[in-house]
Design an enzyme around this catalytic site. Sequence first.
Site, PDB file in Angstrom:
ATOM      1  N   SER A   1      44.693  52.478  -9.979  1.00 36.05           N
ATOM      2  CA  SER A   1      43.807  51.437 -10.535  1.00 36.05           C
ATOM      3  C   SER A   1      42.350  51.594 -10.134  1.00 36.05           C
ATOM      4  O   SER A   1      42.059  52.051  -9.027  1.00 36.05           O
ATOM      5  CB  SER A   1      44.242  50.059 -10.014  1.00 36.05           C
ATOM      6  OG  SER A   1      45.556  49.786 -10.348  1.00 36.05           O
TER       7      SER A   1
ATOM      8  N   CYS B   1      33.294  48.925 -17.648  1.00 32.48           N
ATOM      9  CA  CYS B   1      33.284  50.275 -18.211  1.00 32.48           C
ATOM     10  C   CYS B   1      32.488  50.288 -19.512  1.00 32.48           C
ATOM     11  O   CYS B   1      31.920  51.293 -19.896  1.00 32.48           O
ATOM     12  CB  CYS B   1      34.698  50.745 -18.456  1.00 32.48           C
ATOM     13  SG  CYS B   1      35.765  49.403 -18.946  1.00 32.48           S
TER      14      CYS B   1
ATOM     15  N   GLY C   1      39.686  54.753 -14.373  1.00 36.67           N
ATOM     16  CA  GLY C   1      38.729  55.035 -13.303  1.00 36.67           C
ATOM     17  C   GLY C   1      37.738  56.072 -13.789  1.00 36.67           C
ATOM     18  O   GLY C   1      37.518  56.224 -14.999  1.00 36.67           O
ATOM     19  N   SER C   2      37.173  56.801 -12.856  1.00 39.39           N
ATOM     20  CA  SER C   2      36.096  57.720 -13.244  1.00 39.39           C
ATOM     21  C   SER C   2      36.648  58.992 -13.890  1.00 39.39           C
ATOM     22  O   SER C   2      37.784  59.404 -13.645  1.00 39.39           O
ATOM     23  CB  SER C   2      35.276  58.091 -12.007  1.00 39.39           C
ATOM     24  OG  SER C   2      36.104  58.752 -11.086  1.00 39.39           O
ATOM     25  N   THR C   3      35.805  59.621 -14.665  1.00 36.81           N
ATOM     26  CA  THR C   3      36.148  60.882 -15.318  1.00 36.81           C
ATOM     27  C   THR C   3      36.465  61.947 -14.260  1.00 36.81           C
ATOM     28  O   THR C   3      37.404  62.730 -14.419  1.00 36.81           O
ATOM     29  CB  THR C   3      34.967  61.322 -16.210  1.00 36.81           C
ATOM     30  OG1 THR C   3      34.737  60.281 -17.156  1.00 36.81           O
ATOM     31  CG2 THR C   3      35.240  62.610 -16.946  1.00 36.81           C
TER      32      THR C   3
ATOM     33  N   LYS D   1      49.083  52.508  -6.865  1.00 34.91           N
ATOM     34  CA  LYS D   1      48.013  52.445  -5.866  1.00 34.91           C
ATOM     35  C   LYS D   1      46.869  51.595  -6.404  1.00 34.91           C
ATOM     36  O   LYS D   1      46.227  51.969  -7.385  1.00 34.91           O
ATOM     37  CB  LYS D   1      47.483  53.849  -5.556  1.00 34.91           C
ATOM     38  CG  LYS D   1      46.260  53.827  -4.653  1.00 34.91           C
ATOM     39  CD  LYS D   1      45.700  55.201  -4.416  1.00 34.91           C
ATOM     40  CE  LYS D   1      44.191  55.252  -4.474  1.00 34.91           C
ATOM     41  NZ  LYS D   1      43.448  54.078  -4.038  1.00 34.91           N
TER      42      LYS D   1
ATOM     43  N   GLU E   1      26.327  58.236 -15.913  1.00 30.77           N
ATOM     44  CA  GLU E   1      26.920  56.921 -15.644  1.00 30.77           C
ATOM     45  C   GLU E   1      26.465  56.451 -14.262  1.00 30.77           C
ATOM     46  O   GLU E   1      26.633  57.155 -13.273  1.00 30.77           O
ATOM     47  CB  GLU E   1      28.459  56.992 -15.686  1.00 30.77           C
ATOM     48  CG  GLU E   1      29.077  55.609 -15.524  1.00 30.77           C
ATOM     49  CD  GLU E   1      30.612  55.606 -15.537  1.00 30.77           C
ATOM     50  OE1 GLU E   1      31.231  56.392 -14.817  1.00 30.77           O
ATOM     51  OE2 GLU E   1      31.174  54.759 -16.280  1.00 30.77           O
TER      52      GLU E   1
ATOM     53  N   GLU F   1      41.926  56.155 -18.975  1.00 30.75           N
ATOM     54  CA  GLU F   1      40.713  55.580 -19.567  1.00 30.75           C
ATOM     55  C   GLU F   1      39.624  55.757 -18.526  1.00 30.75           C
ATOM     56  O   GLU F   1      39.768  55.279 -17.393  1.00 30.75           O
ATOM     57  CB  GLU F   1      40.937  54.110 -19.932  1.00 30.75           C
ATOM     58  CG  GLU F   1      42.057  53.901 -20.960  1.00 30.75           C
ATOM     59  CD  GLU F   1      41.884  54.705 -22.245  1.00 30.75           C
ATOM     60  OE1 GLU F   1      40.743  55.031 -22.621  1.00 30.75           O
ATOM     61  OE2 GLU F   1      42.924  55.059 -22.862  1.00 30.75           O
TER      62      GLU F   1
ATOM     63  N   VAL G   1      37.728  61.683 -11.203  1.00 26.37           N
ATOM     64  CA  VAL G   1      39.055  61.572 -10.586  1.00 26.37           C
ATOM     65  C   VAL G   1      40.141  61.946 -11.599  1.00 26.37           C
ATOM     66  O   VAL G   1      41.087  62.665 -11.264  1.00 26.37           O
ATOM     67  CB  VAL G   1      39.277  60.152  -9.988  1.00 26.37           C
ATOM     68  CG1 VAL G   1      40.722  59.979  -9.538  1.00 26.37           C
ATOM     69  CG2 VAL G   1      38.333  59.913  -8.816  1.00 26.37           C
TER      70      VAL G   1
HETATM   71  P1  NAD Z   1      37.341  55.789  -9.241  1.00 27.34           P
HETATM   72  O1  NAD Z   1      37.665  56.910 -10.145  1.00 27.34           O
HETATM   73  O2  NAD Z   1      36.406  56.017  -8.128  1.00 27.34           O
HETATM   74  O3  NAD Z   1      38.696  55.226  -8.599  1.00 27.34           O
HETATM   75  C1  NAD Z   1      39.828  54.936  -9.388  1.00 27.34           C
HETATM   76  C2  NAD Z   1      41.058  55.056  -8.513  1.00 27.34           C
HETATM   77  O4  NAD Z   1      41.220  56.409  -8.117  1.00 27.34           O
HETATM   78  C3  NAD Z   1      40.956  54.250  -7.219  1.00 27.34           C
HETATM   79  O5  NAD Z   1      42.219  53.694  -6.924  1.00 27.34           O
HETATM   80  C4  NAD Z   1      40.557  55.295  -6.201  1.00 27.34           C
HETATM   81  O6  NAD Z   1      40.932  54.947  -4.892  1.00 27.34           O
HETATM   82  C5  NAD Z   1      41.321  56.492  -6.698  1.00 27.34           C
HETATM   83  N1  NAD Z   1      40.790  57.785  -6.271  1.00 27.34           N
HETATM   84  C6  NAD Z   1      39.531  58.091  -5.883  1.00 27.34           C
HETATM   85  N2  NAD Z   1      39.442  59.407  -5.576  1.00 27.34           N
HETATM   86  C7  NAD Z   1      40.668  59.942  -5.786  1.00 27.34           C
HETATM   87  C8  NAD Z   1      41.223  61.249  -5.676  1.00 27.34           C
HETATM   88  N3  NAD Z   1      40.476  62.282  -5.275  1.00 27.34           N
HETATM   89  N4  NAD Z   1      42.532  61.430  -5.988  1.00 27.34           N
HETATM   90  C9  NAD Z   1      43.294  60.398  -6.412  1.00 27.34           C
HETATM   91  N5  NAD Z   1      42.814  59.135  -6.538  1.00 27.34           N
HETATM   92  C10 NAD Z   1      41.529  58.905  -6.230  1.00 27.34           C
HETATM   93  O7  NAD Z   1      36.840  54.591 -10.188  1.00 27.34           O
HETATM   94  P2  NAD Z   1      36.309  53.144  -9.766  1.00 27.34           P
HETATM   95  O8  NAD Z   1      35.024  53.279  -9.033  1.00 27.34           O
HETATM   96  O9  NAD Z   1      37.400  52.349  -9.149  1.00 27.34           O
HETATM   97  O10 NAD Z   1      36.040  52.520 -11.200  1.00 27.34           O
HETATM   98  C11 NAD Z   1      34.870  52.796 -11.909  1.00 27.34           C
HETATM   99  C12 NAD Z   1      35.096  53.869 -12.948  1.00 27.34           C
HETATM  100  O11 NAD Z   1      36.166  53.489 -13.796  1.00 27.34           O
HETATM  101  C13 NAD Z   1      33.905  54.056 -13.861  1.00 27.34           C
HETATM  102  O12 NAD Z   1      33.734  55.420 -14.111  1.00 27.34           O
HETATM  103  C14 NAD Z   1      34.302  53.320 -15.136  1.00 27.34           C
HETATM  104  O13 NAD Z   1      33.660  53.780 -16.291  1.00 27.34           O
HETATM  105  C15 NAD Z   1      35.766  53.582 -15.155  1.00 27.34           C
HETATM  106  N6  NAD Z   1      36.489  52.577 -15.939  1.00 27.34           N
HETATM  107  C16 NAD Z   1      36.867  52.907 -17.192  1.00 27.34           C
HETATM  108  C17 NAD Z   1      37.533  51.986 -17.974  1.00 27.34           C
HETATM  109  C18 NAD Z   1      37.960  52.339 -19.360  1.00 27.34           C
HETATM  110  O14 NAD Z   1      38.696  51.572 -19.975  1.00 27.34           O
HETATM  111  N7  NAD Z   1      37.558  53.478 -19.887  1.00 27.34           N
HETATM  112  C19 NAD Z   1      37.816  50.718 -17.465  1.00 27.34           C
HETATM  113  C20 NAD Z   1      37.427  50.419 -16.161  1.00 27.34           C
HETATM  114  C21 NAD Z   1      36.761  51.359 -15.413  1.00 27.34           C
END
Ligand code: NAD
Length: 541
Positions: free
Chosen positions: A187, A327, A265-267, A212, A425, A293, A269
């Site tokens: 998440s 997002c 999450g982010s592109t 997670k 971003e 996403e 990851v």
């Molecule tokens: P993030 O990618 O930093 O983290 C997402 C999840 O991945 C977290 O649980 C984090 O702990 C985990 N993570 C981080 N590094 C990891 C690794 N190396 N291996 C495995 N898991 C890892 O994203 P964030 O900061 O929580 O959220 C913001 C991002 O999410 C932005 O890029 C946003 O655009 C995107 N987002 C997209 C949508 C969509 O619908 N497209 C919706 C919400 C957020």
Amino acid sequence: MDEGFFHFKRPANEPVKAYQAESPEWEALRKELDSQAAAPIEIPCVIGGKRIYTEKTMKAVEPHRHSSVLATVHVAGPEELKQAVEAAMAAKAEWEALPWYHRVSVFLTAADLLTGPYRKKMIAACMLNQSKNVYEAEIDVICELADFLRFNAYRLEEIYADQPSNSRGVWNRNEYRPLEGFVAALSPFNFTSISGNLPSAPAMAGNVVVWKPSSSAVLASYYFLEILEEAGLPAGVINFVPSRGAEFGDCVVADPRMSGFHFTGSTEVFNSIWSRVGQNIGSYHSYPRLVGETGGKDFIFAHPTANVDALVSGMMRAAFAYCGQKCSAASRAYIPASLWPEIREKVHAIMPTLHTGDVRDIHAFLNAVIDQKSFAKIKEYLDYAKASDDCEILEGGNADDSVGYFVQPTLILAKKPDFRTMVEEIFGPVLTVYVYEDGKLDETLELCDSSTGYALSGSIYAADRMAIAKLEKALTHSAGNFYINDKPTGAVVDQQPFGGARRSGTNDKAGSRINMLRWLSTRTIKENRVPDTEVLYPHMK
Ligand code: NAD
């Protein structure tokens, strides 16, 4: 008895409650905020239904008051992550054998608990730990999360009902099996609705999950797990493991039994997970379904015929609500030179009134950004812009993390269309504007389409119908969610199914039938009532 076809009525979206200042609802919520802030809790891992308190812990805090600790979170290490996978696999046979309407009933009960007795508790947890104002929290953790649960159930029933045609003497059936193995759910911090949906959607379809939550936003996700348990979710179906991303990758994603990965999450990851799956591809029992996403660089494109007041409202709300951490938040705008002086004046009048503050301040437009890492990243962009000759900071530009992670809403005027803050971003309250000559509409549309690798959400503002048609066509692949004369944020489940393409994700539209199909693997069964007994075909005789 399984006999009978069971239907739901198409659900309605959960109505959004208004929390007016000094209303009884707001006063009750204030008390809940105070009581949660005054009584920190312990958040364990929940594996196979058991609470596990590990020695490695982290703190869940209020981002707008980072000295305030809301919870001590017990972090799963490799041992617990492996246990979570085994617990999921142990729960699998019974869960998938349960008739689908019993499974779905757990999640519909959870939606009713969430929107009923636990509404206040969930909103307060989301406000405090994710620094959302009351309106944003109500939309996220109540309305959108309940909508996901209810519409997923509705779409699942639709899928089960979708059956192949038959020919004479033959009966064909599609059996929608859950995936073999387990699903890993990972998440983001910004939406509890997404966080809760990532494990729930596959579980509703009969899968077992290792989940997670984001390290920066554990509280409301944990309370949601408790709601699922109260709603009757059997032990082991969803295992809750706050953990380090890298360890989750090593112990869960790399497990050969992982059959699905549900991510937001982010592109970066998502890319790293995809690469890891690619490297291990020979070891998986099935090809894992990868649903992600991811990031965005969402745009507003104004045509010279745009309604200026609507445009300014869209720019301000889309760029600065929830500190630009949606997002879908607008972070770049293309404005025609003919409209710019009027827009500049209106924005200058309004932006100083958009103040940042604690979530208890009901008038604050912005609260804090999520954590120190995010604050540092945004501040680096602001410092870069301050030092650059290629832009001008028109409003805001300051940040202060002494009490909370506060960043002023910031407006940057870019002198060139590929200026850094126009294309990367940032995920903070920073909007960059590029002013184009009215005669260069086509070139600017091309820039909007090609300046970034993302394609999540975007808006156009225009009054002229020919212009609307032209812009809609030119930006066909620029956004998975496209808005006309509306801001690019605020997608409602089942009304504007959300998801983007290109580097913004697999576009599987959370809360829709498209998403639910990803958690199912169809077995097609043909039954011949009167089997052939001949060997030679008629023309051979
Ligand atoms: P993030 O990618 O930093 O983290 C997402 C999840 O991945 C977290 O649980 C984090 O702990 C985990 N993570 C981080 N590094 C990891 C690794 N190396 N291996 C495995 N898991 C890892 O994203 P964030 O900061 O929580 O959220 C913001 C991002 O999410 C932005 O890029 C946003 O655009 C995107 N987002 C997209 C949508 C969509 O619908 N497209 C919706 C919400 C957020």
